[in-house]
Scaffold this motif. Structure first.
Motif, PDB file in Angstrom:
ATOM      1  N   VAL A  37       0.956  -1.174   0.181  1.00  0.00           N
ATOM      2  CA  VAL A  37       0.185  -0.191  -0.019  1.00  0.00           C
ATOM      3  C   VAL A  37       0.883   1.210  -0.023  1.00  0.00           C
ATOM      4  N   GLN A  38       0.495   2.496  -0.636  1.00  0.00           N
ATOM      5  CA  GLN A  38       1.351   3.435  -0.681  1.00  0.00           C
ATOM      6  C   GLN A  38       0.224   4.713  -0.529  1.00  0.00           C
ATOM      7  N   GLY A  43       6.454   6.174   1.004  1.00  0.00           N
ATOM      8  CA  GLY A  43       6.979   4.784   0.411  1.00  0.00           C
ATOM      9  C   GLY A  43       5.961   3.706   0.459  1.00  0.00           C
ATOM     10  N   LEU A  44       6.198   2.739   0.084  1.00  0.00           N
ATOM     11  CA  LEU A  44       5.457   1.434  -0.039  1.00  0.00           C
ATOM     12  C   LEU A  44       5.543   0.855   1.201  1.00  0.00           C
ATOM     13  N   TYR A  89      -2.733   0.800  -3.921  1.00  0.00           N
ATOM     14  CA  TYR A  89      -2.555  -0.631  -3.880  1.00  0.00           C
ATOM     15  C   TYR A  89      -1.615  -1.293  -4.764  1.00  0.00           C
ATOM     16  N   PHE A  90      -0.651  -1.876  -4.517  1.00  0.00           N
ATOM     17  CA  PHE A  90       0.190  -2.571  -5.714  1.00  0.00           C
ATOM     18  C   PHE A  90       0.250  -4.134  -5.163  1.00  0.00           C
ATOM     19  N   ALA A 105       0.368  -2.047 -12.078  1.00  0.00           N
ATOM     20  CA  ALA A 105       0.370  -0.744 -12.264  1.00  0.00           C
ATOM     21  C   ALA A 105      -0.391  -0.048 -10.969  1.00  0.00           C
ATOM     22  N   GLY A 106      -1.053  -0.517 -10.171  1.00  0.00           N
ATOM     23  CA  GLY A 106      -1.526  -0.265  -8.962  1.00  0.00           C
ATOM     24  C   GLY A 106      -3.054   0.188  -9.402  1.00  0.00           C
TER      25      GLY A 106
END
Lengths: 113, 113
Positions: A37-38, A43-44, A89-90, A105-106
């Protein structure tokens, strides 16, 4: 070629509703799978990961994901979303040893009151 | 335990100018990654190190980008002559060893005018 696909660029759900964010991967062998999650200008952060074993993995803040090998999918779920879950969210995957991660790509999640 | 730190947080340049990004990984983490994250896309690996050695720089535009990690701790990513297409957030991540998760810094947001 190894790839991760998140088909939904944007998802909007009401607060308190359930959530599913979709992820499909294309990887030789069985990959390691992740959801990150970003939040804005950060950052992630790792939500959860799957390496092996029980295909349903629990993460932080009530998130879970299920690895379905036959469908090459690793969808993220949450039973009841909160406004603070608004973020990008990735989904990501890596090969054995977790050396290099390939990101999707998220999906931008918006929670409406 | 302090997280991954990056500086500067923001940079704005004219085309043709040079810029350097600095990353301080988590203490004891031997592997360090640099990612480029264009707007509304997932992170894409540029280069990674184990200790001071470059393990993979195949995605680094070698004519203008360079990265070093001389003592196996901090790292610098440099863009020699920036282009508008370099506009993105540059993320640094580190991890302790094989199979461990990557921890991400907050990123440097670069805008090239």
């Amino acid at each position: 070629a190894q790839s991760v696909t998140q088909p939904d660029a944007r998802v909007t759900v009401s607060e308190g509703a359930s959530l599913q964010l979709r992820c499909k991967y294309s990887y030789s062998g069985t990959p390691y799978l992740f959801w990150y999650v970003q939040y804005p200008r950060q950052g992630l952060q790792l939500l959860l990961k799957y390496y092996s074993g029980d295909p349903v993995v629990q993460g932080v803040n009530g998130f879970e994901a299920e690895f379905i090998k036959s469908n090459s999918s690793f969808h993220l779920r949450k039973a009841s979303v909160h406004w603070s879950d608004s973020a990008v969210y990735f989904c990501a995957a890596s090969g054995y040893g977790n050396e290099k991660i390939t990101f999707g790509a998220g999906t931008k999640l918006t929670i409406k009151p | 335990e302090a997280g991954v730190t990056q500086s500067p947080r923001y940079a704005v340049l004219q085309e043709g100018q040079a810029v350097s990004f600095w990353c301080d990984p988590i203490s004891g983490h031997d592997t360090l990654y640099w990612y480029q994250q264009p707007r509304d896309q997932g992170p894409q690996l540029l280069v990674y190190f184990r200790d001071e050695a470059v393990i993979d720089n195949s995605q680094l535009p070698s004519d203008r980008f360079s990265a070093v990690r001389p003592k196996g701790t901090n790292s610098t990513l440099k863009i020699q002559s920036a282009k508008q297409g370099d506009t993105a957030t540059y993320l640094c991540a580190s991890r302790r060893d094989s199979y461990a998760e990557q921890f991400f810094g907050p990123g440097t947001r670069l805008t090239v005018l």
